[in-house]
Design an enzyme around this catalytic site. Structure first.
Site, PDB file in Angstrom:
ATOM      1  N   ARG A 155      -3.105   8.365  -3.520  1.00 15.69           N
ATOM      2  CA  ARG A 155      -3.419   8.534  -2.134  1.00 15.69           C
ATOM      3  C   ARG A 155      -2.943   9.604  -1.516  1.00 15.69           C
ATOM      4  O   ARG A 155      -1.959   9.933  -1.655  1.00 15.69           O
ATOM      5  CB  ARG A 155      -3.238   6.889  -1.376  1.00 15.69           C
ATOM      6  N   LYS A 299      -8.032   0.889  -0.615  1.00 15.92           N
ATOM      7  CA  LYS A 299      -6.822   0.712   0.385  1.00 15.92           C
ATOM      8  C   LYS A 299      -7.369   0.983   2.065  1.00 15.92           C
ATOM      9  O   LYS A 299      -6.993   0.511   2.873  1.00 15.92           O
ATOM     10  CB  LYS A 299      -5.743   1.486   0.228  1.00 15.92           C
ATOM     11  N   HIS A 318      -0.056  -7.626   1.245  1.00 19.10           N
ATOM     12  CA  HIS A 318      -0.102  -6.537   0.242  1.00 19.10           C
ATOM     13  C   HIS A 318       0.623  -7.449  -0.763  1.00 19.10           C
ATOM     14  O   HIS A 318       1.948  -7.242  -1.209  1.00 19.10           O
ATOM     15  CB  HIS A 318       0.618  -5.267   0.583  1.00 19.10           C
ATOM     16  N   SER A 336       3.994  -0.252  -4.161  1.00 19.10           N
ATOM     17  CA  SER A 336       3.325   0.334  -5.187  1.00 19.10           C
ATOM     18  C   SER A 336       4.178   0.445  -6.354  1.00 19.10           C
ATOM     19  O   SER A 336       5.308   0.851  -6.244  1.00 19.10           O
ATOM     20  CB  SER A 336       2.646   1.533  -4.740  1.00 19.10           C
ATOM     21  N   LYS A 340       3.807  -6.331  -8.805  1.00 19.38           N
ATOM     22  CA  LYS A 340       2.688  -7.284  -8.352  1.00 19.38           C
ATOM     23  C   LYS A 340       1.551  -7.359  -9.353  1.00 19.38           C
ATOM     24  O   LYS A 340       1.503  -8.656  -9.532  1.00 19.38           O
ATOM     25  CB  LYS A 340       2.059  -6.632  -7.082  1.00 19.38           C
ATOM     26  N   THR A 341       1.005  -6.534  -9.875  1.00 21.14           N
ATOM     27  CA  THR A 341      -0.015  -6.536 -11.022  1.00 21.14           C
ATOM     28  C   THR A 341       0.666  -7.250 -12.277  1.00 21.14           C
ATOM     29  O   THR A 341       0.072  -8.094 -12.823  1.00 21.14           O
ATOM     30  CB  THR A 341      -0.981  -5.483 -11.095  1.00 21.14           C
ATOM     31  N   ASP A 355      -3.223  -8.022  -5.712  1.00 20.26           N
ATOM     32  CA  ASP A 355      -2.950  -6.946  -4.720  1.00 20.26           C
ATOM     33  C   ASP A 355      -3.276  -7.090  -3.437  1.00 20.26           C
ATOM     34  O   ASP A 355      -2.237  -6.753  -2.370  1.00 20.26           O
ATOM     35  CB  ASP A 355      -3.534  -5.588  -5.058  1.00 20.26           C
ATOM     36  N   ARG A 420      -4.367   4.868 -14.141  1.00 19.11           N
ATOM     37  CA  ARG A 420      -4.720   3.280 -13.542  1.00 19.11           C
ATOM     38  C   ARG A 420      -6.028   2.423 -14.110  1.00 19.11           C
ATOM     39  O   ARG A 420      -6.931   3.493 -14.724  1.00 19.11           O
ATOM     40  CB  ARG A 420      -5.368   3.344 -12.272  1.00 19.11           C
TER      41      ARG A 420
END
Ligand SMILES: Nc1ncnc2c1ncn2[C@@H]1O[C@H](COP(=O)(O)OP(=O)(O)OP(=O)(O)O)[C@@H](O)[C@H]1O
Ligand SMILES: O=C([O-])CC(=O)C(=O)O
Ligand SMILES: [Ca+2]
Ligand SMILES: [Mn+2]
Length: 636
Positions: A155, A299, A318, A336, A340-341, A355, A420
């Site tokens: 991003r 996002k 988030h 990031s 989390k994932t 997410d 990703r």
């Protein structure tokens, strides 16, 4: 043999037969079909399409979306497909090539040139478009669609703009805020640029989908894009409508114009690069120019939810989220790359989402319909569920693979470190559909501490939870944000400052209130370095972190004994099942104790300086808590 109206030819006995003539065995057991050419044969593969009124309305709605602001009415519509020129008859026609659920629509600004609109195509169709027309698109050995996002592989937060107008007074503006202002006029200039670009193409993709599994707070989104990659990405990441839901879709609540292949004009006011991601909350539109990184769409919509949901007293987060078989829900906050994932995807638990979530009075709901996993160094052994999700339908961004076998090499960073995989959530075997759950029991704050001084796990008081939530500390892992090449300490309020729209204290106040009300316990888990800072120590093994997380879920850590750390005043357990005890206190794993102490103070100082701006902020509703929260930070 005679053809029987519309039926495929059958053999003489109705099943095909074996005949013996001249001592030669003729195998005509294959059933002949009524077709003289391959094209005729091909046409039998497809079911006829019926064009209904509703589809006409959908076309009109898309035409309105793509209308130039200066030309008034939208472009003219016809059905068709760029590869089937004969259907460009200039009027809506019933044609037999397409199944009814995947209408193909043509749009144009002029009567001379048609732009084909490919509406909610299936993954199969999108694969075909990507492979045929988009350089760098291939099917990997596991069936995923490998694709390249172009020059941008992360991003671009510095290129995000938000239109400032009378409706955005309550937004977070100024120092530290992710919302860099732009005016309405400039937005319209960029919007026109994107719309003109999209209308100049032979075809555009349109996705009509949903966000938020909470049926009372669902929003309808439309994504108009130029690449099959973008369409498949959003197909996977947003909630996929059923046939009936699509038939009754109506007008979207929010529209994205993704003209990412086309740059913005740097002579335009407010533009500081050739990339611009522009959000207009009043118009409920987003324009993307100059970046093809698909995460901008994901996002960007998350930012919209961070604006819309708090207006309804719903907290947007988030965070990842999973649930035990007994119904205990855990949230995983973190910036990031903090896990989390990885950690919400857990064999022993049910995945609600990886997410983005909402916490309302009814509990937790996932905003999305898919997951977006980091793939760098992915292994089947360490992350089996994510590994298995990388199959047909999954978008694999910027990975490197063997040219012949199409086996992906997940250790390769030559395109980017931020490789990703985007897959529908049901690709995880134990996903909870619909993706909703009861109020959380545990709130786990993940930090990937590159300094290596935060303990692998600590139990947080209420005030500490708020302090660390507002601080949002981590070491940003390379690549997810453009321009960052190696881990560095960073603070990002609410573990997502790049996406929040209101002042961080607004979200923090809501979190404090909800955690209080529902009796949730806060934890700080360091998924980063042990035995020294980045460069000296190493990242704690995923196996140990999983043991720690297991102990939180099971309640083991509520029952164990604790010890308070210096400086940060964190409560650390003296024992965690399956984790060497000496690891639980960072100083033990550092060879150079003086260096440890210096590094600890250095980090504490960074925390202190970062928190200053929040400590004095009284507007957000946590004013009575503010002193207590500020005191919950490091003391030295
Ligand atoms: N101890 C650990 N705990 C968690 N993750 C680890 C650990 N060690 C290594 N990793 C790796 O760190 C990465 C965590 O990334 P993950 O996709 O979970 O991030 P995320 O928080 O979901 O970020 P984003 O918001 O960008 O999607 C994975 O590549 C994982 O394999
Ligand atoms: O948005 C992205 O590119 C990936 C992501 O989930 C994040 O950065 O939080
Ligand atoms: Ca993730
Ligand atoms: Mn994320």
């Amino acid at each position: 043999m005679e053809a029987k109206d519309g039926q495929a030819w059958l053999g003489t006995n109705g099943y095909g037969s074996r005949r013996e003539e001249d001592g030669v065995c003729h195998d005509d057991s294959a059933t002949p079909v009524r077709a003289n050419t391959v094209d005729e044969l091909h046409s039998l593969q497809r079911k006829p399409q019926v064009v209904e009124d509703r589809h006409r309305l959908q076309l009109q709605s898309i035409s309105a979306s793509l209308a130039s602001m200066t030309c008034g009415i939208g472009p003219k519509l016809v059905n068709g497909d760029p590869a089937r020129k004969k259907e460009m008859a200039g009027k809506a026609v019933t044609h037999h090539q397409h199944h009814i659920t995947v209408p193909t629509i043509t749009v144009s600004d002029s009567d001379l040139k048609f732009t084909h609109v490919l509406y909610n195509l299936s993954p199969s169709e999108l694969y075909e478009h990507a492979i045929k027309y988009e350089k760098g698109s291939f099917i990997t050995s596991s069936g995923a669609l490998a694709t390249l996002s172009g020059a941008k592989t992360g991003r671009s937060p510095r290129d995000k703009r938000v239109v400032k107008d009378e409706t955005t007074d309550d937004l977070w503006w100024g120092k530290g805020s992710p919302n860099i202002e732009m005016d309405e006029q400039t937005f319209l200039i960029n919007r026109e640029r994107a719309v003109d670009y999209l209308n100049s193409l032979d075809k555009v993709f349109v996705n009509d989908q949903f966000l938020n599994w909470d049926p009372n707070n669902r929003i309808k989104v439309r994504i108009i894009s130029a690449r099959a990659y973008h369409s498949l990405f959003m197909h996977n990441m947003c909630i996929r409508p059923t046939y009936e839901e699509l038939e009754n879709f109506g007008e979207p609540d929010f529209t994205i114009y993704n003209a990412g292949q086309f740059p913005c004009n740097r002579y335009t006011h407010y533009m500081t690069s050739s990339t611009s991601i522009d959000l207009n909350l009043k118009r409920r539109e987003m324009v993307i120019l100059g970046t093809q990184y698909a995460g901008e769409m994901k996002k960007g919509l998350f930012s919209v939810m961070h604006y819309l949901m708090p207006k309804k007293q719903i907290l947007s987060l988030h965070s990842g989220c999973n649930m035990g078989r007994g119904g205990d829900v855990a949230l995983f906050f973190g910036l990031s790359g903090t896990g989390k994932t990885t950690l919400s995807t857990d064999r022993n638990r049910i995945l609600i989402g990886d997410d983005e979530h909402c916490w309302s009075d009814n509990g937790i709901s996932n905003i999305e319909g898919g997951c977006y996993a980091k793939c760098i160094d992915l292994s089947q052994e360490k992350e089996p569920d994510i590994w298995d999700a990388i199959k047909f339908g999954t978008v694999l961004e910027n990975v490197v693979f063997d040219e012949h076998s199409r086996e992906v090499d997940y250790t390769e960073k030559s395109v980017t470190e931020n490789t990703r995989a985007a897959y529908p959530i049901e690709y995880i075997a134990n996903a909870k559909i619909p993706c909703v759950g009861p109020h959380p029991k545990n709130v786990i704050l993940l930090a990937c501490d590159a300094f290596g001084v935060l303990p692998p796990v600590s139990k947080l008081s209420h005030a500490q939870t708020m302090y660390h939530f507002i601080s949002g500390y981590t070491a940003l892992v390379a690549g997810t944000e453009d321009g960052i090449k190696e881990p560095q300490a960073t603070f990002s309020a609410c573990f997502g400052a790049a996406f929040i729209m209101l002042h961080p204290t607004r979200y923090a106040a809501m979190l404090a209130d909800k955690m209080n009300k529902h009796g949730a316990t806060g934890w700080l888990v360091n998924t980063g370095w042990i035995g020294g800072s980045y460069g000296v120590g190493e990242r704690i093994s995923l196996a140990y972190t999983r043991k720690i997380i297991d102990a939180i879920h099971s309640g083991e850590l509520l029952a164990t004994s604790y010890k308070k750390t210096d400086v940060f005043g964190l409560d650390i357990p003296t024992k965690v099942e399956g984790v060497p005890s000496e690891l639980l206190e960072p100083i033990n794993t550092w060879e150079d104790k003086d260096s440890y102490k210096l590094t600890l103070l250095k980090l504490a100082d960074l925390f202190k300086r970062n928190f200053k701006v929040f400590a004095n902020y009284k507007k957000g509703g946590v004013s009575d808590l503010a002193d207590e929260i500020a005191a919950a930070g490091p003391n030295f």
